[in-house]
Design a protein around this motif. Structure first.
Motif, short mmCIF file in Angstrom:
data_model
loop_
_atom_site.label_atom_id
_atom_site.label_comp_id
_atom_site.label_asym_id
_atom_site.label_seq_id
_atom_site.Cartn_x
_atom_site.Cartn_y
_atom_site.Cartn_z
N ASN A 1 -19.82 -2.75 0.60
CA ASN A 1 -19.76 -2.93 -0.84
C ASN A 1 -18.37 -3.32 -1.32
N LEU A 2 -17.64 -4.05 -0.46
CA LEU A 2 -16.36 -4.62 -0.89
C LEU A 2 -16.63 -5.70 -1.94
N PRO A 3 -15.92 -5.66 -3.06
CA PRO A 3 -16.13 -6.68 -4.11
C PRO A 3 -15.40 -7.97 -3.75
N TYR A 4 -16.10 -8.92 -3.20
CA TYR A 4 -15.46 -10.13 -2.68
C TYR A 4 -15.11 -11.16 -3.76
N HIS A 5 -15.43 -10.88 -5.01
CA HIS A 5 -15.15 -11.84 -6.08
C HIS A 5 -13.91 -11.41 -6.86
N ILE B 1 -11.22 -3.29 10.08
CA ILE B 1 -9.96 -3.98 9.79
C ILE B 1 -10.23 -5.46 9.51
N ASP B 2 -11.08 -6.09 10.31
CA ASP B 2 -11.40 -7.50 10.10
C ASP B 2 -12.06 -7.74 8.74
N SER B 3 -12.98 -6.85 8.35
CA SER B 3 -13.65 -6.99 7.06
C SER B 3 -12.65 -6.90 5.91
N LEU B 4 -11.72 -5.95 6.01
CA LEU B 4 -10.72 -5.76 4.95
C LEU B 4 -9.71 -6.91 4.93
N LYS B 5 -9.36 -7.40 6.10
CA LYS B 5 -8.45 -8.54 6.17
C LYS B 5 -9.11 -9.77 5.55
N ASP B 6 -10.41 -9.98 5.83
CA ASP B 6 -11.15 -11.08 5.23
C ASP B 6 -11.23 -10.93 3.71
N TRP B 7 -11.32 -9.68 3.24
CA TRP B 7 -11.37 -9.41 1.80
C TRP B 7 -10.05 -9.82 1.13
N GLY B 8 -8.94 -9.71 1.89
CA GLY B 8 -7.66 -10.15 1.35
C GLY B 8 -6.64 -9.05 1.12
N VAL B 9 -6.85 -7.86 1.71
CA VAL B 9 -5.87 -6.79 1.53
C VAL B 9 -4.56 -7.17 2.21
N VAL C 1 -13.54 -7.57 -9.45
CA VAL C 1 -12.47 -6.80 -8.81
C VAL C 1 -11.94 -7.56 -7.61
N GLY C 2 -10.64 -7.83 -7.60
CA GLY C 2 -10.02 -8.51 -6.48
C GLY C 2 -9.68 -7.54 -5.37
N PRO C 3 -9.16 -8.05 -4.26
CA PRO C 3 -8.84 -7.18 -3.12
C PRO C 3 -7.72 -6.21 -3.43
N ALA C 4 -7.78 -5.04 -2.83
CA ALA C 4 -6.73 -4.04 -2.98
C ALA C 4 -5.47 -4.50 -2.27
N GLU C 5 -4.34 -4.05 -2.76
CA GLU C 5 -3.08 -4.31 -2.06
C GLU C 5 -3.00 -3.46 -0.80
N LEU C 6 -3.45 -2.21 -0.91
CA LEU C 6 -3.47 -1.28 0.21
C LEU C 6 -4.86 -0.68 0.37
N ALA C 7 -5.43 -0.79 1.56
CA ALA C 7 -6.71 -0.16 1.87
C ALA C 7 -6.46 0.98 2.84
N ILE C 8 -7.06 2.13 2.56
CA ILE C 8 -6.93 3.31 3.42
C ILE C 8 -8.30 3.57 4.06
N ILE C 9 -8.43 3.22 5.33
CA ILE C 9 -9.68 3.46 6.06
C ILE C 9 -9.70 4.92 6.52
N VAL C 10 -10.82 5.60 6.33
CA VAL C 10 -10.96 6.97 6.84
C VAL C 10 -12.20 7.06 7.71
N ASP C 11 -12.01 7.57 8.91
CA ASP C 11 -13.09 7.74 9.89
C ASP C 11 -12.62 8.81 10.87
N PRO C 12 -13.35 9.91 11.05
CA PRO C 12 -12.84 10.98 11.89
C PRO C 12 -12.53 10.58 13.33
N ILE C 13 -13.27 9.62 13.89
CA ILE C 13 -13.16 9.31 15.31
C ILE C 13 -12.80 7.84 15.55
N ILE C 14 -11.84 7.61 16.44
CA ILE C 14 -11.57 6.27 16.98
C ILE C 14 -11.80 6.39 18.48
#
Length: 232
Positions: A127-131, A164-172, A141-154
Motif C-alpha cells: 500500500n505504498l502511495p506511488y502517486h 528495500i527494492d520496493s521502497l527504492k522504486d517508490w523513491g525514498v 502522497v509522495g515518497p518518504a525521505e526516510l523509510a523505517i522497515i520493521v521485521d523481527p527476523i532477517i
C-alpha cells in the motif's frame, strides 16, 4: 562481528541480549513473546534512530513557569518519515518505533511471504502511495525521505531485499531496517542490496539457517508465536 558490512549494526546492550535469550526459549508464552519483541524493538529502534535522525529547532514555546524555550523536533520531519512493517510479524514492532518518534508518522504495509520450495519472497500486498502530488491531484502522497522497515527476523535476507527494492522504486532517499534477530548471511544480503542508502540494526545475529530456512538456534516462527497460530 568485525566481518560484517559497515552498514550492519548488531546491538551489544547486555539487557537486550538477556531479553533475546528469554525470547529464544520454547517455554516463553505468547503474551511474553509479544512483550519481549516490543521491548527489544524499542532498544533496537532507540539505537537506530539515534544515528539516523538529527535534532532540529521548531519554533518557541513556554514552560509551565512561563519561561520561553526553543522547541525541538527531528530531521527529517515526521511528515517525511514512513514506518513500513513487513506483514504479519512486523506489525508487532510498529508501536515501539512509533513511540520513539515525537509525532505520528505514516505507516505503509508490505505483505511478503517466502515460497516454501524456493524460499524466495512473494509480494501479496503493497500500500505504498506511488502517486506524487500534482496540480490536478494535490492530495497524493509522495515518497518518504526516510523509510523505517520493521521485521523481527532477517533469515536469508531475501524478504528484506525485496522490501528495500520496493521502497527504492517508490523513491525514498534512505532506509533504516530494524530487526530483532538476523543471520550473518541475511545481514550481508540486506546490507549489500543498496549499501549507500540502507542501514540495518538488529538485536542479535546467529550464524545460519537450516534446510527449511529457519534460523539456528533462532526464535522459531515468530509470527506463529506472536499470534498463537502454532500447528496451523
Amino acid at each position: 562481528m568485525a566481518s560484517l558490512p559497515k552498514n550492519a549494526h548488531v546491538s551489544q546492550h547486555p539487557c537486550l541480549q538477556a531479553k533475546l535469550s528469554q525470547l529464544r526459549s520454547a517455554g516463553t508464552s505468547s503474551r511474553d513473546v509479544q512483550t519481549l519483541v516490543h521491548e527489544i524493538a524499542l532498544m533496537v529502534g532507540y539505537e537506530a534512530l539515534a544515528s539516523g535522525l538529527a535534532s532540529q529547532d521548531d519554533g518557541t514555546d513556554k514552560s509551565p513557569l512561563g519561561y520561553s524555550y526553543t522547541r525541538t523536533t527531528v530531521q527529517p520531519a515526521p511528515s517525511r518519515i514512513s514506518l513500513v512493517p513487513i506483514l504479519r510479524s512486523g506489525l508487532s514492532m510498529v508501536p515501539a518505533l512509533s513511540s520513539l518518534l515525537p509525532t505520528p508518522v505514516a505507516v505503509h504495509h508490505l505483505g511478503l511471504y517466502r515460497e516454501k520450495s524456493t524460499l524466495q519472497p512473494v509480494e501479496y500486498y503493497n500500500n505504498l502511495p506511488y502517486h506524487s502530488p500534482t496540480a490536478s491531484n494535490p492530495a497524493a502522497v509522495g515518497p518518504a525521505e526516510l523509510a523505517i522497515i520493521v521485521d523481527p527476523i532477517i533469515a536469508t535476507g531475501a524478504t528484506s531485499c525485496a522490501a528495500i527494492d520496493s521502497l527504492k522504486d517508490w523513491g525514498v532517499k534512505r532506509i533504516i531496517l530494524c530487526a530483532v534477530l538476523a543471520t550473518k548471511q541475511g545481514l550481508e544480503q540486506a546490507c549489500s542490496e543498496w549499501p549507500e542508502g540502507v542501514e540495518v540494526y538488529v538485536g542479535g545475529c546467529d550464524e545460519e539457517v537450516d534446510e527449511k530456512g529457519m534460523i539456528k538456534p533462532g526464535l522459531g516462527d515468530i509470527g506463529d508465536r506472536l499470534y498463537l497460530t502454532l500447528g496451523k
